[in-house]
Design a protein around this motif. Structure first.
Motif, PDB file in Angstrom:
ATOM      1  N   THR A  17       0.837  -1.076  -0.006  1.00 43.19           N
ATOM      2  CA  THR A  17       0.076  -0.070   0.013  1.00 43.19           C
ATOM      3  C   THR A  17       0.857   1.240   0.049  1.00 43.19           C
ATOM      4  OG1 THR A  17      -0.248  -0.139   2.487  1.00 43.19           O
ATOM      5  CG2 THR A  17      -1.935  -1.121   1.195  1.00 43.19           C
ATOM      6  N   GLY A  18       2.226   1.110  -0.229  1.00 40.91           N
ATOM      7  CA  GLY A  18       3.141   2.241  -0.078  1.00 40.91           C
ATOM      8  C   GLY A  18       3.080   2.986  -1.264  1.00 40.91           C
ATOM      9  N   ASP A  19       4.054   3.792  -1.011  1.00 43.55           N
ATOM     10  CA  ASP A  19       4.136   5.078  -2.135  1.00 43.55           C
ATOM     11  C   ASP A  19       5.117   4.327  -3.674  1.00 43.55           C
ATOM     12  OD1 ASP A  19       4.574   7.551  -3.107  1.00 43.55           O
ATOM     13  OD2 ASP A  19       6.625   7.268  -2.773  1.00 43.55           O
ATOM     14  N   VAL A  47       1.301  -7.300   0.532  1.00 41.79           N
ATOM     15  CA  VAL A  47       1.262  -7.373   1.972  1.00 41.79           C
ATOM     16  C   VAL A  47       1.441  -6.119   2.723  1.00 41.79           C
ATOM     17  CG1 VAL A  47       2.647  -8.478   3.847  1.00 41.79           C
ATOM     18  CG2 VAL A  47       2.307  -9.922   1.760  1.00 41.79           C
ATOM     19  N   ALA A  48       0.512  -5.664   3.368  1.00 36.96           N
ATOM     20  CA  ALA A  48       0.748  -4.376   4.522  1.00 36.96           C
ATOM     21  C   ALA A  48      -0.231  -4.564   5.398  1.00 36.96           C
ATOM     22  CB  ALA A  48       0.440  -3.260   3.599  1.00 36.96           C
ATOM     23  N   ARG A  49      -0.368  -3.760   6.430  1.00 38.59           N
ATOM     24  CA  ARG A  49      -0.827  -4.012   7.596  1.00 38.59           C
ATOM     25  C   ARG A  49      -2.553  -3.574   7.360  1.00 38.59           C
ATOM     26  NH1 ARG A  49       2.649  -0.131  11.517  1.00 38.59           N
ATOM     27  NH2 ARG A  49       2.393   0.551   9.329  1.00 38.59           N
ATOM     28  N   SER A  86      -3.364  -9.015   4.727  1.00 40.82           N
ATOM     29  CA  SER A  86      -3.040  -8.196   5.650  1.00 40.82           C
ATOM     30  C   SER A  86      -2.311  -8.907   6.657  1.00 40.82           C
ATOM     31  CB  SER A  86      -4.744  -7.865   6.310  1.00 40.82           C
ATOM     32  OG  SER A  86      -4.315  -6.815   7.646  1.00 40.82           O
ATOM     33  N   HIS A  87      -1.184  -8.156   7.118  1.00 44.07           N
ATOM     34  CA  HIS A  87      -0.258  -8.895   7.641  1.00 44.07           C
ATOM     35  C   HIS A  87       0.753  -7.785   8.424  1.00 44.07           C
ATOM     36  CE1 HIS A  87       3.051 -11.923   7.593  1.00 44.07           C
ATOM     37  NE2 HIS A  87       3.899 -10.751   7.439  1.00 44.07           N
ATOM     38  N   ASP A  88       1.076  -8.087   9.652  1.00 45.36           N
ATOM     39  CA  ASP A  88       2.221  -7.199  10.374  1.00 45.36           C
ATOM     40  C   ASP A  88       3.438  -8.219  10.155  1.00 45.36           C
ATOM     41  OD1 ASP A  88       3.968  -6.252  12.160  1.00 45.36           O
ATOM     42  OD2 ASP A  88       2.492  -5.075  12.990  1.00 45.36           O
ATOM     43  N   ALA A 122      10.254  -0.048   4.997  1.00 47.14           N
ATOM     44  CA  ALA A 122      11.257   0.556   5.615  1.00 47.14           C
ATOM     45  C   ALA A 122      12.387  -0.555   5.906  1.00 47.14           C
ATOM     46  CB  ALA A 122      10.666   0.907   6.882  1.00 47.14           C
ATOM     47  N   PRO A 123      13.650  -0.299   5.727  1.00 47.68           N
ATOM     48  CA  PRO A 123      14.693  -1.241   5.823  1.00 47.68           C
ATOM     49  C   PRO A 123      14.861  -1.984   7.321  1.00 47.68           C
ATOM     50  CG  PRO A 123      15.638   0.743   5.277  1.00 47.68           C
ATOM     51  CD  PRO A 123      14.316   0.959   5.460  1.00 47.68           C
ATOM     52  N   GLU A 124      14.610  -1.481   8.335  1.00 45.74           N
ATOM     53  CA  GLU A 124      14.374  -1.926   9.700  1.00 45.74           C
ATOM     54  C   GLU A 124      13.722  -3.192   9.468  1.00 45.74           C
ATOM     55  OE1 GLU A 124      13.519   1.075   9.389  1.00 45.74           O
ATOM     56  OE2 GLU A 124      11.512   1.474  10.758  1.00 45.74           O
ATOM     57  N   GLU A 150      14.909  -2.888  -1.644  1.00 46.86           N
ATOM     58  CA  GLU A 150      15.108  -1.606  -1.907  1.00 46.86           C
ATOM     59  C   GLU A 150      16.282  -0.865  -0.963  1.00 46.86           C
ATOM     60  OE1 GLU A 150      14.101   0.725  -3.716  1.00 46.86           O
ATOM     61  OE2 GLU A 150      12.414  -0.790  -4.924  1.00 46.86           O
ATOM     62  N   LYS A 151      16.760   0.231  -1.502  1.00 46.31           N
ATOM     63  CA  LYS A 151      17.915   0.712  -0.650  1.00 46.31           C
ATOM     64  C   LYS A 151      16.958   1.355   0.720  1.00 46.31           C
ATOM     65  CE  LYS A 151      17.768   5.488  -2.255  1.00 46.31           C
ATOM     66  NZ  LYS A 151      18.509   6.851  -2.938  1.00 46.31           N
ATOM     67  N   PRO A 152      17.740   2.106   1.577  1.00 47.17           N
ATOM     68  CA  PRO A 152      19.206   1.728   1.810  1.00 47.17           C
ATOM     69  C   PRO A 152      19.488   0.509   2.191  1.00 47.17           C
ATOM     70  CG  PRO A 152      18.239   3.216   3.530  1.00 47.17           C
ATOM     71  CD  PRO A 152      17.141   2.744   2.619  1.00 47.17           C
ATOM     72  N   PHE A 153      20.656  -0.037   1.891  1.00 49.90           N
ATOM     73  CA  PHE A 153      21.234  -1.283   2.578  1.00 49.90           C
ATOM     74  C   PHE A 153      22.162  -1.009   3.677  1.00 49.90           C
ATOM     75  CE2 PHE A 153      23.198  -5.242   2.809  1.00 49.90           C
ATOM     76  CZ  PHE A 153      22.200  -6.147   2.795  1.00 49.90           C
TER      77      PHE A 153
HETATM   78  P1  NAP Z   1       5.868   3.876   2.437  1.00 44.76           P
HETATM   79  O1  NAP Z   1       5.053   4.762   1.447  1.00 44.76           O
HETATM   80  O2  NAP Z   1       6.080   4.415   3.952  1.00 44.76           O
HETATM   81  O3  NAP Z   1       5.331   2.729   2.524  1.00 44.76           O
HETATM   82  C1  NAP Z   1       5.617   1.690   3.505  1.00 44.76           C
HETATM   83  C2  NAP Z   1       4.682   0.220   3.327  1.00 44.76           C
HETATM   84  O4  NAP Z   1       5.099  -0.552   4.158  1.00 44.76           O
HETATM   85  C3  NAP Z   1       3.215   0.535   3.510  1.00 44.76           C
HETATM   86  O5  NAP Z   1       2.481  -0.254   2.496  1.00 44.76           O
HETATM   87  C4  NAP Z   1       2.881   0.063   4.914  1.00 44.76           C
HETATM   88  O6  NAP Z   1       1.418  -0.292   4.810  1.00 44.76           O
HETATM   89  C5  NAP Z   1       3.760  -1.097   4.956  1.00 44.76           C
HETATM   90  N1  NAP Z   1       4.127  -1.284   6.308  1.00 44.76           N
HETATM   91  C6  NAP Z   1       4.656  -0.477   7.378  1.00 44.76           C
HETATM   92  N2  NAP Z   1       4.860  -1.058   8.642  1.00 44.76           N
HETATM   93  C7  NAP Z   1       4.259  -2.551   8.104  1.00 44.76           C
HETATM   94  C8  NAP Z   1       4.322  -3.483   9.178  1.00 44.76           C
HETATM   95  N3  NAP Z   1       4.977  -3.504  10.463  1.00 44.76           N
HETATM   96  N4  NAP Z   1       3.995  -4.827   8.475  1.00 44.76           N
HETATM   97  C9  NAP Z   1       3.386  -4.753   7.302  1.00 44.76           C
HETATM   98  N5  NAP Z   1       3.610  -3.883   6.481  1.00 44.76           N
HETATM   99  C10 NAP Z   1       4.180  -2.569   7.000  1.00 44.76           C
HETATM  100  O7  NAP Z   1       7.303   3.555   1.788  1.00 44.76           O
HETATM  101  P2  NAP Z   1       7.801   3.809   0.277  1.00 44.76           P
HETATM  102  O8  NAP Z   1       8.179   5.259  -0.043  1.00 44.76           O
HETATM  103  O9  NAP Z   1       6.949   2.854  -0.518  1.00 44.76           O
HETATM  104  O10 NAP Z   1       9.517   3.139   0.559  1.00 44.76           O
HETATM  105  C11 NAP Z   1       9.296   1.788   0.525  1.00 44.76           C
HETATM  106  C12 NAP Z   1      11.035   1.302   0.527  1.00 44.76           C
HETATM  107  O11 NAP Z   1      11.229   1.805  -0.773  1.00 44.76           O
HETATM  108  C13 NAP Z   1      11.706   2.183   1.636  1.00 44.76           C
HETATM  109  O12 NAP Z   1      12.910   1.228   1.846  1.00 44.76           O
HETATM  110  C14 NAP Z   1      12.484   3.361   0.654  1.00 44.76           C
HETATM  111  O13 NAP Z   1      13.653   3.570   1.049  1.00 44.76           O
HETATM  112  C15 NAP Z   1      12.398   2.830  -0.532  1.00 44.76           C
HETATM  113  N6  NAP Z   1      12.394   3.703  -1.669  1.00 44.76           N
HETATM  114  C16 NAP Z   1      11.231   4.287  -2.142  1.00 44.76           C
HETATM  115  C17 NAP Z   1      11.356   5.254  -3.081  1.00 44.76           C
HETATM  116  C18 NAP Z   1       9.978   5.945  -3.651  1.00 44.76           C
HETATM  117  O14 NAP Z   1       9.798   6.501  -4.525  1.00 44.76           O
HETATM  118  N7  NAP Z   1       9.063   5.875  -2.729  1.00 44.76           N
HETATM  119  C19 NAP Z   1      12.453   5.338  -3.851  1.00 44.76           C
HETATM  120  C20 NAP Z   1      13.421   4.392  -3.807  1.00 44.76           C
HETATM  121  C21 NAP Z   1      13.536   3.684  -2.564  1.00 44.76           C
HETATM  122  P3  NAP Z   1       0.756  -0.485   5.942  1.00 44.76           P
HETATM  123  O15 NAP Z   1       0.755   1.096   6.871  1.00 44.76           O
HETATM  124  O16 NAP Z   1      -0.811  -0.709   5.515  1.00 44.76           O
HETATM  125  O17 NAP Z   1       1.051  -1.286   7.099  1.00 44.76           O
END
Ligand code: NAP
Length: 500
Positions: A17-19, A47-49, A86-88, A122-124, A150-153
């Protein structure tokens, strides 16, 4: 197309569901589907929460495609392959349900047990997810299993190594695909072709004929809403450790004996091993940092970095880095590779300028109009192509020498947008081609190189910050870095390719 070119796979997408998923991954998968590179034998488990039904998730996917591609033919058929769970990721039980779903989809779509785990999170969470995938049996499959990250590693060498150790408990090195989206860019991949498929460049590609190489990657954007992340990263970790060093490695590597993943990587690793190491005392001789203040970008007033959301008003974080890299090997001894990258700069552009040495004897000496050196410009983005700067006689009676440019613009040739980097990287990871992903050896060497710099910078407050106004090409100290060597940054803003 053979089956190898149209691989079947279950793509398990963490962070659905992320960006990143919305902006890049769904549109890329759709394009691959439309081109027939993925067939009906694929399924995606998002997969997302947050709780979503399959139908809601499919709508989310379709909306993202409509927004980013603006096309929707066969979209229902495409979206029907998407499932949601849906999954943590910290919840062990939930992985067992995921395993059951994976097995059902494997059967339904004849996926031969092939699994691609894509961590767009998120990488953590990377370590936890990898360990759970193994302990709950998801990696126990009869087909291939691959992890795309994805980065950062990591944040430095030590944390990267810890992360790597955790991931390696579940995946072998050749099953890990560490994304560097620069490596997916058409013209970055083209660097090898320009060098190794043209008789006119490679013989000159060394310290006898090249004066210096400049790699610029500038952005007009500021940190946007990523202030919190950026405060812990800065331009050095965000751009130099990965993208900039990867481009330098491709420019400087020896010709590989074959174009295989292993051979290319081993040549890149040799470049990274040849980077001249700096002592802490030498860091500021080779690298300078900047932070943007308020200014004007594209006609609009913008705030300085310290006034951005979630940024410390006294922040010591660099939003700009310029550096001089020396590659201490036979080919490059004495040739500086200058790199610079920053946010809120005058132009959004990634370009490489290869500056050739002056000819040994200038028959056209004219102090009023000195001969321009030959330049090879590799335009990575936004335009893609190459330009060669030569000198020629101005037509007519005068004997004036004028600089001329030979252009090759990628887009004007095929009249189509070149595929997005993510499309290529997704396709490569499904086919098992890891050439354009980073190996642990590269990650480790890059972190070790960068760690020395961040160690010094984090422990010395930069009193001159902010030291460049938004909308400029960076701080004065970056110009001085080159002036010390008798060089200067080429004005890459002016190096545009005319597309006709
Ligand atoms: P984001 O928009 O914050 O999305 C994070 C995703 O993780 C959401 O789908 C969130 O959904 C899910 N999530 C968070 N905690 C969770 C948990 N405990 N269990 C299951 N799902 C969980 O982040 P993003 O921008 O897409 O970035 C993701 C990765 O790509 C990062 O490592 C970032 O550095 C990298 N990256 C992003 C871009 C970019 O253009 N956005 C570019 C290069 C690299 P829920 O809240 O529904 O759980």
């Amino acid at each position: 197309m053979s089956n190898k070119q149209r691989p079947s796979a279950l793509i398990m997408l963490f962070g659905a569901t992320g960006d990143l998923a919305k902006r890049k991954l769904y549109p890329s998968l759709y394009r691959l589907y439309k081109k027939g590179r993925i067939t009906e034998r694929f399924a995606v488990v998002g997969v997302a929460r947050r709780p979503l039904t399959n139908e809601e998730f499919q709508k989310h996917v379709k909306d993202s495609i409509l927004t980013h591609i603006g096309e929707n033919t066969e979209i229902d058929q495409f979206a029907s392959h998407f499932y949601y769970h849906s999954h943590d990721v910290t919840n062990t039980q939930s992985y067992r349900d995921l395993k059951t779903l994976a097995e059902q989809l494997d059967e339904k779509y004849s996926l031969e047990g092939n699994r691609l785990f894509y961590l767009a999170m998120a990488p953590e969470f990377f370590g936890t997810i990898a360990e759970h995938l193994k302990s709950e049996g998801l990696t126990d499959t009869r087909g291939y299993k691959r992890l795309v990250i994805e980065k950062p590693f990591g944040h430095n060498f030590e944390s990267a190594q810890k992360l790597n150790d955790r991931i390696r408990t579940a995946f072998a090195e050749d099953e890990i695909y560490r994304i560097d989206h620069y490596l997916g860019k058409e013209m970055v991949q083209n660097i090898e072709v320009i060098r190794f498929a043209n008789a006119i460049f490679e013989p000159l590609w060394n310290n006898r004929y090249i004066s210096n190489i400049q790699v610029t990657s500038s952005e007009t954007l500021g940190v946007e809403e990523r202030g919190r992340y950026y405060e812990t990263s800065g331009a050095l970790r965000d751009m130099v450790q990965n993208h900039m060093l990867q481009m330098v490695a491709l420019l400087a590597m020896e010709p590989p004996i074959r174009l295989t993943t292993e051979e290319i990587r081993s040549e890149k690793v040799r470049v990274l091993r040849s980077l001249r190491a700096m002592s802490k005392e030498e860091v500021n001789e080779y690298f300078v940092r900047g932070q943007y203040g308020a200014g004007e970008v594209n006609g609009e007033d913008v705030v300085g970095y310290r006034n951005e959301l979630n940024v410390d008003p006294e922040s010591n974080t660099e939003t700009y880095v310029a550096g001089k890299l020396m590659i201490d090997n036979f080919r490059w001894a004495g040739v500086p590779f200058y790199i610079r990258t920053g946010k809120r700069m005058a132009a959004k552009s990634t370009k490489i300028v290869v500056q050739f040495k002056d000819i040994p004897m200038n028959l056209y000496y004219n102090p009023a109009e000195p001969l321009q050196p030959n330049l090879l410009i590799i335009h990575i983005q936004p335009e893609e192509g190459i330009t060669l700067h030569l000198n020629a006689k101005k037509s007519g009676k005068s004997s004036t020498i004028i600089p001329v440019r030979l252009n090759f613009a990628n887009k004007s040739v095929d009249r189509m947008n070149t595929p997005e980097a993510y499309e290529k990287l997704l396709y490569d990871s499904m086919r098992g081609d890891a050439t354009n992903f980073t190996h642990w050896d590269e990650v480790a060497l890059s972190w070790k190189f960068v760690d020395v710099i961040s160690d010094v910078w984090e422990n010395t407050k930069e009193k001159s910050f902010p030291n460049y106004p938004a909308g400029s090409m960076g701080p004065k100290c970056a110009d001085e870095l080159l002036q010390k060597d008798g060089n200067f940054w080429w004005d890459v803003e002016k190096f545009v390719i005319e597309t006709c």
